[in-house]
Motif scaffolding. Structure first.
Motif, PDB file in Angstrom:
ATOM      1  N   LEU B 165     -11.536  26.556   8.510  1.00  0.00           N
ATOM      2  CA  LEU B 165     -11.643  26.612   7.048  1.00  0.00           C
ATOM      3  C   LEU B 165     -10.530  25.794   6.406  1.00  0.00           C
ATOM      4  O   LEU B 165     -10.777  24.985   5.502  1.00  0.00           O
ATOM      5  N   LEU B 166      -9.303  25.978   6.892  1.00  0.00           N
ATOM      6  CA  LEU B 166      -8.161  25.246   6.335  1.00  0.00           C
ATOM      7  C   LEU B 166      -8.387  23.737   6.457  1.00  0.00           C
ATOM      8  O   LEU B 166      -8.223  22.988   5.488  1.00  0.00           O
ATOM      9  N   GLY B 167      -8.780  23.327   7.667  1.00  0.00           N
ATOM     10  CA  GLY B 167      -8.968  21.895   7.919  1.00  0.00           C
ATOM     11  C   GLY B 167     -10.096  21.319   7.086  1.00  0.00           C
ATOM     12  O   GLY B 167     -10.009  20.190   6.581  1.00  0.00           O
ATOM     13  N   SER B 168     -11.155  22.098   6.937  1.00  0.00           N
ATOM     14  CA  SER B 168     -12.316  21.638   6.180  1.00  0.00           C
ATOM     15  C   SER B 168     -11.951  21.438   4.705  1.00  0.00           C
ATOM     16  O   SER B 168     -12.278  20.403   4.101  1.00  0.00           O
ATOM     17  N   ILE B 169     -11.256  22.406   4.138  1.00  0.00           N
ATOM     18  CA  ILE B 169     -10.871  22.287   2.725  1.00  0.00           C
ATOM     19  C   ILE B 169      -9.881  21.137   2.546  1.00  0.00           C
ATOM     20  O   ILE B 169      -9.955  20.378   1.577  1.00  0.00           O
ATOM     21  N   ARG B 336      -6.508  28.827  -1.745  1.00  0.00           N
ATOM     22  CA  ARG B 336      -6.372  30.160  -2.354  1.00  0.00           C
ATOM     23  C   ARG B 336      -7.692  30.607  -2.960  1.00  0.00           C
ATOM     24  O   ARG B 336      -8.140  31.736  -2.777  1.00  0.00           O
ATOM     25  N   GLU B 337      -8.328  29.680  -3.684  1.00  0.00           N
ATOM     26  CA  GLU B 337      -9.610  29.964  -4.332  1.00  0.00           C
ATOM     27  C   GLU B 337     -10.653  30.387  -3.299  1.00  0.00           C
ATOM     28  O   GLU B 337     -11.327  31.398  -3.444  1.00  0.00           O
ATOM     29  N   ALA B 338     -10.755  29.596  -2.226  1.00  0.00           N
ATOM     30  CA  ALA B 338     -11.762  29.866  -1.190  1.00  0.00           C
ATOM     31  C   ALA B 338     -11.516  31.218  -0.534  1.00  0.00           C
ATOM     32  O   ALA B 338     -12.462  31.971  -0.252  1.00  0.00           O
TER      33      ALA B 338
END
Lengths: 349, 349
Positions: B165-169, B336-338
């Protein structure tokens, strides 16, 4: 007389490249070495003739089946009794050949290694190893042993620690190193670095007096030979590192890097006069799977080597020469001896 | 106005190269971006003058101490209250700067990230990421995100899955990718391959609908971009792969490979006409830590970047430009939003 068993049917471009490679190897092997080809006799004879060689240069063991890449290795090994790989392993265990190499199904080669040739008593887990090039301003291009490159993931610390012994005896017997430095792949050099597996392995290796453990080596130094002649890693890491190195070799080659600038003979001659001139080419060429030949199955009772599925004739030729070297090293016997001694010492204690 | 915080005292060759790099970066940053230098004001002013630049081009925050490489990171961070790194993080958390980068003590940078800037709520473990070059005949040279390259070894599957998730965002916000393909580093492509950690992580990633999981990627394909734009691995493997890639870059460079054949301007011009001409140089140059600039600390409340201790002026310049890009991406806010959305969805369910 050394008998080098070769699967003529193994690999994506077999039997063509296997025969071409075997013919090329004739020029380099010892006079009393003999290549034994396992496979479709008719095709083998045709190809030997096609490439202008003579059938009398080889021993041929006719087989009628082939284990395909899509086959289930264990099942195919049993059901295809007359496959080149199954027959090859029977010849190996009966002492009719001294080593067996194939660029065919890795799975079937492992089944043969584990179930026919069998692990040496005292070996917890056989392991897949490969030679990699190292380069340094002082020594130029040398070789190191990287293991495990694909067999045991989640390996227990005692398994990894034993790789050190296997690699050390191999480096002595096959590569002629006197006191090979055994290093543990880690993400820091200091003791206490790494994941739980590496920390526990370090403690075991430090205590093992049968080989020259020199501590941790970071992946940065694998190719410099600065720290280790034998680099021990879990198969997950070792396999990933090997694949990445091969990929960077291919990318560099396709981009035009590390390509030879002269014909081989001139290169060889000039390289003798100004060795550094060809380090760029030589280093990358030694990274080439084609010049390495194959992966060693270490820890079983006879020399077994597994080539790349995509092996070219040159790769098969390298595989044959590496297999000859490994047979001459008498590595399995030396490992058996070392493990017997260890067992005796332990029994005394 | 963007304020890019830079530790002028960080790295083996600081403050000299830090100031040189900052001056070089002035040419490339946006008009409304401003470089804020933390360090010994007298030395900084001397060096700015020495290199023919003007103090008015920078904001300077004077500090009197330096956290040395030999210092205990956590202790030094607290005891050296007026060190460039400690002051930098205070400015960052107070919003006086928008991001902070240093080529100094990695340990102290992590202490600042975790204890001052702090992990974003919902992030299990912040992670170290880097950009790597990819090359393919179709797309030429692109970039991919490799993570974790050094923070969490023995990472739990849910930690690795969240890296996705971190990498994707990050890839969306900082690299402008529309639907980045997230892949799990493994030793085989098929589901069910790998060690226990990889298998369990695969299962979690497959179920995570917040990013585009495309399955396993072998290390062979990391640099081809064939499979993933974001490559997720445990820190032990990721760090080893990064170190090996850097080492092969250095070896290749020293051997004369991948060096530019023309001056930059001509290269740029010719590269526009026949792009493939410079792929060899460009690919290896993009592998160069000097052009990557630094490692991202992902998962904390503000952009933090850690450069190589041996950073040159060029590396510092790259680090400043990467930091500017990361600040503009607004990555922490988007993450943060995600994570808030995910928490809300879970609470509903």
């Amino acid at each position: 007389m050394i008998k080098i068993g070769i699967d003529a049917m193994g690999g994506d471009f077999a039997p063509e490249v296997a025969i071409e490679g075997a013919i090329a190897a004739l020029k380099f092997i010892d006079k009393d070495s003999r290549i034994v080809l396992f496979g479709d006799q008719k095709r083998i004879l045709e190809l030997i003739a096609k490439h202008g060689s003579n059938a009398s240069n080889f021993d041929i063991v006719p087989t009628s089946e082939v284990i395909e890449m899509g086959d289930h290795p264990a099942k195919a090994f049993v059901s295809k009794k007359d496959s080149s790989i199954s027959v090859g392993f029977r010849h190996l265990v009966e002492g009719k050949i001294d080593g067996f190499a194939s660029a065919g199904s890795t799975g079937a080669m492992m089944v043969g290694s584990m179930q026919v040739v069998k692990p040496i008593e005292g070996v917890i887990r056989p392991v897949l190893a490969t030679l990699i090039p190292t380069i340094s301003p002082e020594k130029g291009i040398q070789r190191a042993v990287l293991m495990d490159v694909g067999l045991n993931v989640d390996a227990k610390p005692e398994v990894l620690a034993q790789y050190g012994l296997l690699g050390s005896i191999y480096a002595k017997s096959a590569l002629g190193m006197e006191n090979p430095r055994v290093a543990l792949l880690n993400i820091g050099e200091e003791e206490g670095k790494g994941n739980a597996q590496a920390k526990a392995t370090y403690d075991l290796m430090k205590e093992d007096k049968r080989y020259n453990f020199v501590g941790n080596v970071e992946a940065s130094y694998i190719f410099t030979g600065k720290i280790g002649d034998v680099v021990v890693a879990d198969a997950f890491v070792g396999n990933s590192l090997l694949k990445m190195a091969e990929a960077l070799y291919r990318i560099n080659f396709r981009l035009g890097g590390g390509k030879p600038r002269f014909k081989l003979m001139w290169r060889w001659l000039l390289g003798r006069i100004v060795p550094k001139l060809y380090w760029q080419y030589d280093f990358w060429d030694n990274m080439n799977a084609e010049s390495i030949g194959g992966l060693q199955v270490m820890g079983v009772n006879a020399p077994v080597m597994i080539g790349h599925g995509s092996s070219s004739a040159r790769a098969i030729c390298s595989m044959i020469l590496s297999m000859e070297r490994d047979i001459k090293s008498n590595f399995p016997a030396k490992l058996r001896e070392a493990l017997k001694e260890s067992a005796a010492t332990e029994a005394e204690a």
